[in-house]
Design a protein around this motif. Sequence first.
Motif, PDB file in Angstrom:
ATOM      1  N   LYS A  10       0.839  -1.202   0.000  1.00 35.41           N
ATOM      2  CA  LYS A  10       0.000   0.000   0.000  1.00 35.41           C
ATOM      3  C   LYS A  10       0.877   1.257   0.000  1.00 35.41           C
ATOM      4  O   LYS A  10       0.577   2.210  -0.710  1.00 35.41           O
ATOM      5  CB  LYS A  10      -0.933   0.008   1.215  1.00 35.41           C
ATOM      6  CG  LYS A  10      -1.933  -1.133   1.270  1.00 35.41           C
ATOM      7  CD  LYS A  10      -2.889  -1.181   0.110  1.00 35.41           C
ATOM      8  CE  LYS A  10      -3.967  -0.131   0.171  1.00 35.41           C
ATOM      9  NZ  LYS A  10      -5.030  -0.378  -0.839  1.00 35.41           N
ATOM     10  N   TYR A  14      -6.522   3.765   2.283  1.00 34.34           N
ATOM     11  CA  TYR A  14      -6.190   2.854   3.385  1.00 34.34           C
ATOM     12  C   TYR A  14      -5.565   3.565   4.565  1.00 34.34           C
ATOM     13  O   TYR A  14      -5.126   4.712   4.465  1.00 34.34           O
ATOM     14  CB  TYR A  14      -5.215   1.768   2.897  1.00 34.34           C
ATOM     15  CG  TYR A  14      -3.801   2.302   2.690  1.00 34.34           C
ATOM     16  CD1 TYR A  14      -3.511   3.152   1.629  1.00 34.34           C
ATOM     17  CD2 TYR A  14      -2.772   1.990   3.583  1.00 34.34           C
ATOM     18  CE1 TYR A  14      -2.230   3.664   1.457  1.00 34.34           C
ATOM     19  CE2 TYR A  14      -1.485   2.499   3.416  1.00 34.34           C
ATOM     20  CZ  TYR A  14      -1.229   3.333   2.343  1.00 34.34           C
ATOM     21  OH  TYR A  14       0.028   3.850   2.165  1.00 34.34           O
ATOM     22  N   GLU A  29      -9.014  -0.824   4.706  1.00 29.71           N
ATOM     23  CA  GLU A  29      -9.133  -0.324   3.336  1.00 29.71           C
ATOM     24  C   GLU A  29     -10.544   0.054   2.967  1.00 29.71           C
ATOM     25  O   GLU A  29     -11.509  -0.598   3.390  1.00 29.71           O
ATOM     26  CB  GLU A  29      -8.778  -1.475   2.386  1.00 29.71           C
ATOM     27  CG  GLU A  29      -7.421  -1.422   1.830  1.00 29.71           C
ATOM     28  CD  GLU A  29      -7.187  -2.541   0.844  1.00 29.71           C
ATOM     29  OE1 GLU A  29      -6.048  -2.981   0.811  1.00 29.71           O
ATOM     30  OE2 GLU A  29      -8.122  -2.978   0.133  1.00 29.71           O
TER      31      GLU A  29
END
Length: 427
Positions: free
Chosen positions: A107, A120, A184
Amino acid sequence: MRVLLIGSGGREHALAWKIAASPLLTKLYASPGNPGIGREAELVKLDIADHSAVAAFCQEQKIDLVVVGPEGPLVAGIADDLRAWGIRVFGPSKAAARLEGSKGFTKDLCAKYDIPTAAYGRFGDLASAKAYVEKMGAPIVIKADGLAAGKGVTVAMTLEEALAALDACFDGSFGAAGAEVVVEEFLTGEEASFFCLCDGTTALPFGTAQDHKRVGEGDTGPNTGGMGAYSPAPVMTPEMVERTMREIIEPTMRGMAELGAPFAGVLFAGLMITDKGPKLIEYNTRFGDPECQVLMMRLKDDLLVLLNAAVDGQLAHSSARWRDEAALTVVMAARGYPGTPEKGSVIRGLDEAAADGAQIFHAGTAINGGALVANGGRVLNVTATGATVGEAQSQAYAALDRIDWPQGFCRRDIGWQAVARGKVGAS
Ligand code: AMP
């Protein structure tokens, strides 16, 4: 070439089958393998976690290439350790395998390189994770950071579910994998799997697939490792492949090189095709299981040539060609899966089932007293090709219905989305 294949599932049986078809091959070993792999390779007992024992075997047996199937050994650094002994390995380094081994790592890479993915937050403690979830509301997705054998993800439709999933992560349900969580945004769209062979610099598109994760027909019931798959994925049009390469894969390759962890091996992008285009759900750093089975059925080229090109940094000069047919695989599982599967029931009729060109890849099988028996949750992958996904589906189920294994079960609707589209399978 003398090759050692590491792994024991349906994915590795499909790889063994395809590697065994290569004119370059002189000897194939597999460890630990399974009875199906044993038809293509000599099985050897090695402690895969003991990298120096694996290296010693490779040196003794003059192994020219090690192909690593599953993620566990890659995340544990087997590729680095074997390379340190001068052994050629197809598979990413430990640092590059973080793309699968740490969701938070991936991420952060996406954020840094502007790669489209769900919004996220990363959290190392329960209180701040809960505060974030309460602020964002449901639906929301909770993911244990590390490897959790496919069980670390909760798509929470309610706040209660989300908070319970956070409790499970931080109370140690996923061991060290859950010490950190990624929370998320919930994405909507159609999911697809996209594969690339990578050599550190170049990513070569290597097929598309869609799988069925839920145990029940109509995509209901608990998640599994995968109950079936087909290739190609109709949603992955040439335009969508081109966007995925440009917006997701190429920046990832650049980013990993800049971090000093160039990615070599299989990059498997789990995508959500949203109304804004492809978004990355997750990366895996090896072939999917059972997606590999359908890819190997469609690959026209010599897999060993392509794996060598990846190891030698030569993919810029390579191409992969695919059969026009679609391929579809149906997983036969042992009763009880995905809970506790019954082991030991006898399986008969595989040769008859394969008579019309289907391939029956073994996943969780064993030999007991000369008989083939179930020895795991997902046991067989009945795989066939056809002019369309629908035709491949008919062929696969025709083969499956010839298998004599009353204790096994399968979904009868693998490929339903593609069949419902009425789209021809050729890409
Ligand atoms: P993963 O293990 O990350 O592939 O997640 C397992 C499954 O959860 C995926 O195949 C998706 O169906 C679903 N999933 C994961 N992340 C999201 C998300 N951000 N939005 C919606 N569904 C998701």
